[in-house]
Write a protein that holds these residues in place. Structure first.
Motif, PDB file in Angstrom:
ATOM      1  N   LYS A  67       0.854  -1.197   0.000  1.00  0.00           N
ATOM      2  CA  LYS A  67       0.000   0.000   0.000  1.00  0.00           C
ATOM      3  C   LYS A  67       0.885   1.239   0.000  1.00  0.00           C
ATOM      4  CE  LYS A  67      -3.804  -0.105   2.296  1.00  0.00           C
ATOM      5  NZ  LYS A  67      -4.840  -0.098   3.369  1.00  0.00           N
ATOM      6  N   GLY A  68       0.548   2.189  -0.885  1.00  0.00           N
ATOM      7  CA  GLY A  68       1.316   3.426  -0.964  1.00  0.00           C
ATOM      8  C   GLY A  68       1.009   4.350   0.187  1.00  0.00           C
ATOM      9  N   PRO A  69       1.824   5.380   0.413  1.00  0.00           N
ATOM     10  CA  PRO A  69       1.595   6.323   1.514  1.00  0.00           C
ATOM     11  C   PRO A  69       0.270   7.057   1.400  1.00  0.00           C
ATOM     12  CG  PRO A  69       3.332   7.115   0.045  1.00  0.00           C
ATOM     13  CD  PRO A  69       3.042   5.706  -0.340  1.00  0.00           C
ATOM     14  N   GLY A  70      -0.263   7.153   0.191  1.00  0.00           N
ATOM     15  CA  GLY A  70      -1.554   7.812   0.018  1.00  0.00           C
ATOM     16  C   GLY A  70      -2.729   6.851   0.022  1.00  0.00           C
ATOM     17  N   GLY A  71      -2.479   5.565   0.222  1.00  0.00           N
ATOM     18  CA  GLY A  71      -3.557   4.593   0.327  1.00  0.00           C
ATOM     19  C   GLY A  71      -3.808   3.764  -0.917  1.00  0.00           C
ATOM     20  N   LEU A  72      -3.081   4.016  -2.041  1.00  0.00           N
ATOM     21  CA  LEU A  72      -3.261   3.226  -3.260  1.00  0.00           C
ATOM     22  C   LEU A  72      -2.788   1.796  -3.001  1.00  0.00           C
ATOM     23  CD1 LEU A  72      -3.976   3.272  -6.330  1.00  0.00           C
ATOM     24  CD2 LEU A  72      -1.538   3.715  -6.743  1.00  0.00           C
ATOM     25  N   THR A  73      -3.608   0.812  -3.375  1.00  0.00           N
ATOM     26  CA  THR A  73      -3.244  -0.584  -3.124  1.00  0.00           C
ATOM     27  C   THR A  73      -2.612  -1.220  -4.356  1.00  0.00           C
ATOM     28  OG1 THR A  73      -5.376  -1.497  -3.805  1.00  0.00           O
ATOM     29  CG2 THR A  73      -5.130  -0.828  -1.492  1.00  0.00           C
ATOM     30  N   GLU A  74      -1.697  -2.135  -4.083  1.00  0.00           N
ATOM     31  CA  GLU A  74      -1.039  -2.863  -5.165  1.00  0.00           C
ATOM     32  C   GLU A  74      -2.041  -3.671  -5.971  1.00  0.00           C
ATOM     33  OE1 GLU A  74       2.284  -6.377  -5.860  1.00  0.00           O
ATOM     34  OE2 GLU A  74       1.808  -5.713  -3.823  1.00  0.00           O
ATOM     35  N   ALA A  75      -3.037  -4.264  -5.320  1.00  0.00           N
ATOM     36  CA  ALA A  75      -3.996  -5.133  -5.996  1.00  0.00           C
ATOM     37  C   ALA A  75      -4.702  -4.404  -7.131  1.00  0.00           C
ATOM     38  CB  ALA A  75      -5.018  -5.674  -4.998  1.00  0.00           C
ATOM     39  N   GLU A  76      -5.113  -3.141  -6.900  1.00  0.00           N
ATOM     40  CA  GLU A  76      -5.858  -2.427  -7.942  1.00  0.00           C
ATOM     41  C   GLU A  76      -4.941  -2.011  -9.093  1.00  0.00           C
ATOM     42  OE1 GLU A  76      -7.297   1.571  -6.669  1.00  0.00           O
ATOM     43  OE2 GLU A  76      -6.396   1.058  -4.728  1.00  0.00           O
ATOM     44  N   VAL A  77      -3.672  -1.690  -8.810  1.00  0.00           N
ATOM     45  CA  VAL A  77      -2.732  -1.342  -9.881  1.00  0.00           C
ATOM     46  C   VAL A  77      -2.424  -2.577 -10.720  1.00  0.00           C
ATOM     47  CG1 VAL A  77      -0.443  -0.434 -10.429  1.00  0.00           C
ATOM     48  CG2 VAL A  77      -1.734   0.512  -8.501  1.00  0.00           C
ATOM     49  N   ASN A  78      -2.172  -3.702 -10.051  1.00  0.00           N
ATOM     50  CA  ASN A  78      -1.877  -4.943 -10.777  1.00  0.00           C
ATOM     51  C   ASN A  78      -2.992  -5.288 -11.749  1.00  0.00           C
ATOM     52  OD1 ASN A  78       0.337  -5.053  -9.070  1.00  0.00           O
ATOM     53  ND2 ASN A  78      -0.500  -6.676  -7.771  1.00  0.00           N
ATOM     54  N   LEU A  79      -4.237  -5.175 -11.278  1.00  0.00           N
ATOM     55  CA  LEU A  79      -5.367  -5.512 -12.131  1.00  0.00           C
ATOM     56  C   LEU A  79      -5.504  -4.530 -13.283  1.00  0.00           C
ATOM     57  CD1 LEU A  79      -7.804  -7.296 -12.713  1.00  0.00           C
ATOM     58  CD2 LEU A  79      -9.144  -5.850 -11.150  1.00  0.00           C
ATOM     59  N   GLY A  80      -5.281  -3.249 -13.013  1.00  0.00           N
ATOM     60  CA  GLY A  80      -5.388  -2.260 -14.074  1.00  0.00           C
ATOM     61  C   GLY A  80      -4.397  -2.519 -15.203  1.00  0.00           C
ATOM     62  N   VAL A  81      -3.158  -2.836 -14.851  1.00  0.00           N
ATOM     63  CA  VAL A  81      -2.153  -3.124 -15.874  1.00  0.00           C
ATOM     64  C   VAL A  81      -2.535  -4.384 -16.643  1.00  0.00           C
ATOM     65  CG1 VAL A  81       0.263  -3.741 -16.268  1.00  0.00           C
ATOM     66  CG2 VAL A  81      -0.319  -1.958 -14.605  1.00  0.00           C
ATOM     67  N   ALA A  82      -2.985  -5.421 -15.923  1.00  0.00           N
ATOM     68  CA  ALA A  82      -3.328  -6.695 -16.562  1.00  0.00           C
ATOM     69  C   ALA A  82      -4.469  -6.534 -17.568  1.00  0.00           C
ATOM     70  CB  ALA A  82      -3.696  -7.734 -15.503  1.00  0.00           C
ATOM     71  N   LEU A  83      -5.459  -5.710 -17.227  1.00  0.00           N
ATOM     72  CA  LEU A  83      -6.588  -5.519 -18.143  1.00  0.00           C
ATOM     73  C   LEU A  83      -6.152  -4.800 -19.414  1.00  0.00           C
ATOM     74  CD1 LEU A  83      -9.379  -4.603 -15.560  1.00  0.00           C
ATOM     75  CD2 LEU A  83      -9.148  -6.732 -16.848  1.00  0.00           C
TER      76      LEU A  83
END
Length: 811
Positions: free
Chosen positions: A76-92
């Motif tokens: 999780k980033g310092p601003g609250g962004l989660t790895e799970a949502e970034v991973n899925l965005g790139v994969a799509l």
């Protein structure tokens, strides 16, 4: 109290101003704040995307694994962004690009969920589902998409990491290099590393697999950019280009054989496998590079037969076969350096109680006397221990320390021969199971090739090993020569061309009756008393190769993530092939990531009574290459000078001395070479190619021969490109166009380089030469499925104009 407080405050201010003055912290000296817009990473695609051939991706089956999801949100980033949502965005985004190019794409998840069940809510269960999902689809590749974080959540660290399965230095490492190269070029994040990983999804992968960590989400600037769809699209395009790069070089594999059975009903083991440039229906890739083929049996390197076109291998067991299950492992590469997945075959041996004997009466060409061919096999796969095969009480044949073998006797043993296995110390004879039956089709006769062992092969020199028999594809009896006491017997159809090879000697060839006008260098009816050695200085010698680095020791890390340790190991493997081809025994201090300590390396050299010890390493990028020997070693100095001369076409090596531990403590002459390292991405691409490591290996091999030679000069050599050009000029209507790979004297390989460069710093790197000390040589050339065997004759008075004669071909 108030005045006192005011006075203290004033004093504090004065003291602070004094301190600021002492350290010079005026406003003009304060470091400027870093502009976030100038921090590298996700600033825009750096490569051309549209003007490419995307056909290599067509019909490819690819599994994308967006890491984490559901209960497991990952970093999780310092601003609250989660790895799970970034991973899925790139994969799509990546799925859309790949499907647009014609690939078949599967995602382990398409939304924010996990794979937990009421019965098992552990992370291991979630990961096991992803591995099982992938295994059920058997894709061409598996890509797991992640974004990293430091354990301390350090906001200043950012790095690109690309992982491949620990222990899979073949196809998965190729995939990692292709992907990593384009992540580095387009994301522009530094440092960037390719690393072996033992993550669950990599450890359980049964196909080439990579796990990507392109950026640190714990870095606040990266978190901000990773929250943008444009960054997801950019990263997806970098992954897409990496996958396109990987598939553009082909995806070779081996034909599948899962299990071989071995019992008294099946008295011999034979494995046949074919190199496939691509799966049926896929775009065909480059052909095989036979010099890269490696076969091991329970971890022990094995010899094998190679078909004339270089596509098929045949292996027959010649070492101990233990009871139960054993593992045959086969690897190889195509001409562009793309590795096959590891091909494993299980050998199941079901032993019987006694020795197995199979015998048959055979006819030798032009010899009317009866001969008996005998195949023997020890029980339980245990090598013979000084036993003697007694036949009819009149023939006593000492069994070599192997688990099976052949004898060719110039005698008719009668209708009911009696076999006994006699042991030492007058112990009772061992039981024998004897059967009759020919081992080859009846229309073949046998030729015995007699090799004079005395005085040519002195007690310190073993006879040539690894004999193999080759013939034209139309002939049905290609295969391993049958060796008894150092003399091979081979099946020869009447008057057919024949071509026999062994480690360390010039190939023996006979054109057959139909081509009597063509030259030959032996006759099957005449004993070969002194077969010419390719490099007499190396025949029978033992050489230790020490590829520097391994594990956490990179021995250099280059712009696209290649490690010096990997380059060193690849070069050492190529040197081993050439030295073994010259008849030497070669040992590597490491075959994978584990680097032994220096004391173990010294002990290894002493245990095997090594003749030479060579450490292969890299200098820092931009530094001059160098070679060092111990100041007290006369042979070491001679070797260093020979190494500098042999490497001259590739680079200028400085020579020097060193008191390094390995140079001081090895009992044999030792050398430490630190070869050039890539200075930019273009050189890195070249130096990871098979053509480059082969060129380095040719130079190193010549220097080893010079070190052990009474002469102070390098052995005579010929550059592969030069001799191929001479062939094309002298026989333009007969030689093959666009030679893809070649083999000199049956043992020294070359592959065509696809790298074009005009950089003067690289020199004429391809002109390092094959050994060419004899007056007659063989040149085997291949183009697609066509091949030719040429005889090359040197005139000592006119070495610049060799003569060529075509011996065999299939075009």
């Amino acid at each position: 109290m108030a005045p006192r407080i005011t006075c203290l405050t004033y004093s504090t201010i004065i003291l602070g101003l004094i301190l600021l003055g002492l350290v010079g912290c005026s406003s003009s000296n304060l470091p400027p704040a870093t502009d976030p817009d100038l921090i590298p990473g996700y600033l825009g695609l750096q490569e051309e995307f549209g003007n490419r051939d995307f056909s290599p991706l067509r019909h490819r089956r690819i599994v994308l694994d967006p890491g984490h999801g559901g209960y497991f949100q990952g970093a999780k980033g310092p601003g609250g962004l989660t790895e799970a949502e970034v991973n899925l965005g790139v994969a799509l985004y990546l799925r859309g690009l790949l499907e647009w190019a014609g690939a078949e794409v599967f995602l382990t998840r398409t939304a924010d969920y996990d794979f937990l069940t009421p019965a098992d809510s552990s992370l291991a269960s979630d990961l096991a589902y992803r591995a099982s999902f992938t295994d059920s689809l058997q894709p061409d590749v598996f890509l797991s998409i992640h974004h990293n974080s430091t354990a301390s959540q350090d906001p200043d660290i950012n790095e690109t990491q690309t992982y491949y399965p620990l222990g899979d230095g073949g196809a998965s490492l190729d995939l990692a290099r292709s992907i990593h190269r384009h992540l580095v070029l387009n994301l522009e994040i530094s440092p960037a590393k390719i690393l072996p990983g033992n993550f669950h999804v990599l450890r359980k992968a049964t196909v080439p697999a990579v796990l990507g960590e392109p950026a640190m989400i714990s870095n606040p600037v990266m978190e901000g950019r990773l929250s943008l769809a444009a960054s997801h699209d950019l990263e997806a395009k970098a992954y897409f280009l990496g996958l396109l790069d990987y598939f553009s070089a082909g995806q070779p594999r081996w034909s599948k054989v899962d299990t071989l059975r071995f019992s008294e009903e099946f008295p011999s083991i034979e494995l046949r496998k074919e190199f496939l440039s691509a799966e049926p229906g896929q775009l065909q890739g480059p052909g095989p590079d036979p010099s890269s083929f490696q076969l091991t049996f329970n971890g022990v390197p094995q010899g094998f037969d190679l078909s004339p076109d270089g596509h098929r291998i045949t292996w027959r067991a010649s070492a101990a076969v233990p009871a139960g299950a054993s593992l045959l492992r086969l690897t190889g590469r195509n001409l562009l350096g793309r590795s096959t997945p590891v091909s494993d075959t299980i050998v199941l041996y079901e032993p019987h109680a006694g020795f197995n004997i199979t015998y048959s009466t055979e006819s030798l060409e032009d010899n009317p006397d009866p001969h008996t061919m005998i195949f023997w096999q020890s029980p339980s796969g245990v090598p013979a221990q000084g036993q003697t095969l007694s036949i009819n009480g009149t023939h006593n044949l000492l069994l070599p320390p192997r688990n099976q073998g052949w004898f060719l006797l110039p005698a008719d043993l009668g209708p009911y021969p009696q076999f006994e296995i006699l042991s030492r110390n007058n112990t009772p004879p061992l039981p024998v199971v004897a059967t009759t039956g020919p081992q080859l089709p009846p229309h073949f006769s046998w030729r015995l090739l007699s090799i004079g062992e005395k005085p040519y092969f002195a007690s310190s020199m073993m006879p040539p090993q690894g004999w193999q028999f080759r013939t034209e594809p139309s002939r049905a009896a290609g295969g391993t020569a049958i060796v008894a006491g150092g003399s091979p017997a081979f099946p020869w159809e009447d008057g057919s061309p024949v071509w026999i090879e062994a480690k360390g000697i010039l190939p023996l060839f006979h054109p057959g009756n139909a081509r009597a006008d063509r030259a030959s260098n032996f006759s099957p009816q005449t004993p070969v008393l002194r077969p010419p050695l390719l490099l007499p200085q190396l025949f029978g010698k033992t050489i230790i190769l020490d590829p520097a680095g391994g594990g956490t020791n990179n021995n250099g890390l280059y712009p696209l993530g290649t490690r010096g340790a990997d380059l060193n190991l690849e070069t050492a493997q190529q040197v081993r092939l050439l030295l073994e081809g010259a008849g030497a025994t070669v040992l590597l201090t490491r075959l994978g990531e584990v680097e032994p300590d220096p004391q173990q390396k010294v002990l290894l050299a002493g245990k095997h009574n090594a003749d030479l010890f060579l450490t292969i390493g890299r200098v820092y990028s931009g530094m001059p290459a160098k070679v060092q020997n111990h100041p007290g070693s006369r042979v070491g100095l001679k070797w260093a000078q020979a190494m500098a001369a042999a490497m001259a076409p590739m680079d200028s090596l400085t020579t020097g001395t060193s008191y390094a531990y390995l140079l001081r403590h090895t009992a044999c002459p030792a050398l430490q070479i630190q070869m050039r390292a890539p200075v930019d991405a273009n050189e890195e691409v070249l130096m990871t190619s098979p053509a480059w490591s082969m060129a380095e290996a040719r130079a190193i091999t010549l220097s080893c021969a010079a070190a052990l030679s009474p002469s102070d000069s390098l052995p005579r050599s010929v550059a592969p490109g030069w001799i191929l050009n001479q062939l094309s000029a002298n026989a333009p209507s007969r030689s093959l166009p666009a030679v893809q790979w070649a083999r000199w004297d049956g043992n020294f390989h070359w592959v065509q380089s696809s790298f074009q460069t005009s950089s003067p710093s690289l020199g004429s790197w391809e002109s390092t030469g094959w050994p060419a000390s004899a007056s007659l040589h063989t040149l085997e050339i291949h183009s697609e499925s066509q091949w030719q065997l040429w005889q090359v004759e040197w005139d000592p008075d006119n070495p610049e104009h060799p003569r060529f004669q075509l011996m065999m071909e299939n075009r």
